[in-house]
Design a protein around this motif. Structure first.
Motif, PDB file in Angstrom:
ATOM      1  N   GLU A 102       0.846  -1.203   0.000  1.00 53.72           N
ATOM      2  CA  GLU A 102       0.000   0.000   0.000  1.00 53.72           C
ATOM      3  C   GLU A 102       0.879   1.250   0.000  1.00 53.72           C
ATOM      4  O   GLU A 102       2.028   1.205   0.465  1.00 53.72           O
ATOM      5  N   ASP A 103       0.353   2.350  -0.501  1.00 52.98           N
ATOM      6  CA  ASP A 103       1.138   3.584  -0.532  1.00 52.98           C
ATOM      7  C   ASP A 103       1.273   4.225   0.850  1.00 52.98           C
ATOM      8  O   ASP A 103       2.353   4.576   1.284  1.00 52.98           O
ATOM      9  N   ASP A 106      -3.160   5.932   6.661  1.00 50.60           N
ATOM     10  CA  ASP A 106      -3.520   7.231   7.233  1.00 50.60           C
ATOM     11  C   ASP A 106      -4.559   6.989   8.339  1.00 50.60           C
ATOM     12  O   ASP A 106      -4.186   6.754   9.488  1.00 50.60           O
ATOM     13  N   SER A 107      -5.859   6.981   8.015  1.00 54.06           N
ATOM     14  CA  SER A 107      -6.872   6.693   9.037  1.00 54.06           C
ATOM     15  C   SER A 107      -6.772   5.234   9.494  1.00 54.06           C
ATOM     16  O   SER A 107      -7.143   4.906  10.615  1.00 54.06           O
ATOM     17  N   GLY A 108      -6.301   4.368   8.590  1.00 50.22           N
ATOM     18  CA  GLY A 108      -6.187   2.939   8.898  1.00 50.22           C
ATOM     19  C   GLY A 108      -7.379   2.123   8.415  1.00 50.22           C
ATOM     20  O   GLY A 108      -7.324   0.892   8.383  1.00 50.22           O
ATOM     21  N   THR A 110      -8.729   1.588   5.397  1.00 50.37           N
ATOM     22  CA  THR A 110      -8.565   0.787   4.179  1.00 50.37           C
ATOM     23  C   THR A 110      -7.786  -0.500   4.468  1.00 50.37           C
ATOM     24  O   THR A 110      -8.259  -1.605   4.182  1.00 50.37           O
ATOM     25  N   LYS A 134       1.308   7.497   8.357  1.00 49.88           N
ATOM     26  CA  LYS A 134       0.934   8.823   8.867  1.00 49.88           C
ATOM     27  C   LYS A 134       0.173   8.620  10.170  1.00 49.88           C
ATOM     28  O   LYS A 134      -1.060   8.608  10.196  1.00 49.88           O
ATOM     29  N   PHE A 155      -0.350  16.646   3.787  1.00 51.53           N
ATOM     30  CA  PHE A 155      -0.800  15.883   2.622  1.00 51.53           C
ATOM     31  C   PHE A 155       0.390  15.664   1.707  1.00 51.53           C
ATOM     32  O   PHE A 155       1.089  16.608   1.330  1.00 51.53           O
ATOM     33  N   VAL A 156       0.649  14.421   1.345  1.00 49.12           N
ATOM     34  CA  VAL A 156       1.840  14.109   0.542  1.00 49.12           C
ATOM     35  C   VAL A 156       1.449  13.582  -0.842  1.00 49.12           C
ATOM     36  O   VAL A 156       0.404  12.949  -1.006  1.00 49.12           O
TER      37      VAL A 156
HETATM   38  P1  IMP Z   1      -6.708   5.337   4.986  1.00 49.22           P
HETATM   39  O1  IMP Z   1      -7.180   6.677   5.496  1.00 49.22           O
HETATM   40  O2  IMP Z   1      -5.612   4.771   5.861  1.00 49.22           O
HETATM   41  O3  IMP Z   1      -7.863   4.390   4.808  1.00 49.22           O
HETATM   42  O4  IMP Z   1      -6.061   5.594   3.561  1.00 49.22           O
HETATM   43  C1  IMP Z   1      -6.873   5.632   2.420  1.00 49.22           C
HETATM   44  C2  IMP Z   1      -6.142   6.143   1.209  1.00 49.22           C
HETATM   45  O5  IMP Z   1      -6.116   7.555   1.314  1.00 49.22           O
HETATM   46  C3  IMP Z   1      -4.698   5.747   0.984  1.00 49.22           C
HETATM   47  O6  IMP Z   1      -4.575   4.527   0.334  1.00 49.22           O
HETATM   48  C4  IMP Z   1      -4.248   6.875   0.076  1.00 49.22           C
HETATM   49  O7  IMP Z   1      -4.564   6.559  -1.273  1.00 49.22           O
HETATM   50  C5  IMP Z   1      -5.082   8.046   0.534  1.00 49.22           C
HETATM   51  N1  IMP Z   1      -4.283   9.012   1.333  1.00 49.22           N
HETATM   52  C6  IMP Z   1      -4.248   9.174   2.662  1.00 49.22           C
HETATM   53  N2  IMP Z   1      -3.385  10.151   3.016  1.00 49.22           N
HETATM   54  C7  IMP Z   1      -2.876  10.623   1.848  1.00 49.22           C
HETATM   55  C8  IMP Z   1      -1.906  11.650   1.524  1.00 49.22           C
HETATM   56  O8  IMP Z   1      -1.326  12.353   2.373  1.00 49.22           O
HETATM   57  N3  IMP Z   1      -1.644  11.826   0.189  1.00 49.22           N
HETATM   58  C9  IMP Z   1      -2.234  11.094  -0.786  1.00 49.22           C
HETATM   59  N4  IMP Z   1      -3.123  10.124  -0.524  1.00 49.22           N
HETATM   60  C10 IMP Z   1      -3.441   9.901   0.778  1.00 49.22           C
END
Ligand code: IMP
Ligand code: MG
Length: 177
Positions: A102-103, A106-108, A110, A134, A155-156
């Motif tokens: 995964e790239d 962030d929130s966790g 996904t 993050k 935001f990256v």
């Molecule tokens: P989650 O919030 O952990 O579920 O992440 C969901 C998706 O949000 C990640 O797979 C990224 O594609 C996108 N994302 C979260 N933070 C960033 C950021 O800082 N830059 C670009 N994409 C982000």
């Protein structure tokens, strides 16, 4: 226009292409040792992981199959709805040692949901790698098995990560200001 939206912004290099390359090479060596003799199934999370997976898979010396999962989260305003997970239903996860790529976590939400889904399909083993962590964004308790870099509350973009679909082709990880 989206393109302008990104080029209007100032982007600071947070992690250079060279630093990314070095970490991925080390990670590839570790995976090659860990999975020696075991055919691997890489599962890349679309779209953000496509460059990371392409580079990481080429540093791994064990025979590897590559598949992708695409997730979509439905929102109305700020309310988070269902997470839709799309993948090839013919895949028999139980035949493989699986490495999810995964790239960013962030929130966790996904990765937690994807790890649960794959875990329930009884793979031989499951290991989750995120290029970036993050921790300030976390809304649910979830930590991947491995994260190569940590970023702050910003935001990256770059190296696969986008802002409104642009910026994925930048060779470095940058913060948008
Ligand atoms: P989650 O919030 O952990 O579920 O992440 C969901 C998706 O949000 C990640 O797979 C990224 O594609 C996108 N994302 C979260 N933070 C960033 C950021 O800082 N830059 C670009 N994409 C982000
Ligand atoms: Mg993503």
């Amino acid at each position: 226009m989206n393109e302008q939206k990104l080029s209007d912004k100032k982007i600071d290099v947070l992690i250079s292409a060279e630093d990314i390359e070095k970490k991925i090479s080390e990670c590839g060596k570790r995976l090659s040792e860990k999975y020696s003799g075991k055919p691997l199934l890489f599962i890349g999370m679309l779209k953000g992981s496509f460059i990371f997976l392409a580079d990481l898979a080429r540093q791994v010396t064990v025979p590897s199959r590559i598949e992708f999962i695409k997730t979509r989260s439905y929102r109305s305003g700020k309310v988070r709805g269902e997470l839709e997970i799309n993948y090839d239903r013919n895949l028999n996860f139980s035949d493989y040692d699986i490495v999810v790529v995964e790239d960013i976590v962030d929130s966790g939400h996904t990765l937690k949901a994807v790890a649960k889904l794959i875990g329930e399909k009884s793979p031989r083993s499951l290991y989750v790698i995120a290029l970036l962590n993050k921790p300030s964004g976390r809304e649910v308790e979830y930590t991947p098995d491995e994260c190569l870099f940590e970023v702050g509350d910003e935001f990256v973009v770059g190296y696969g990560l986008d802002m409104d679909e642009f910026g994925r082709n930048l060779p470095f990880i940058g913060a948008i200001h």
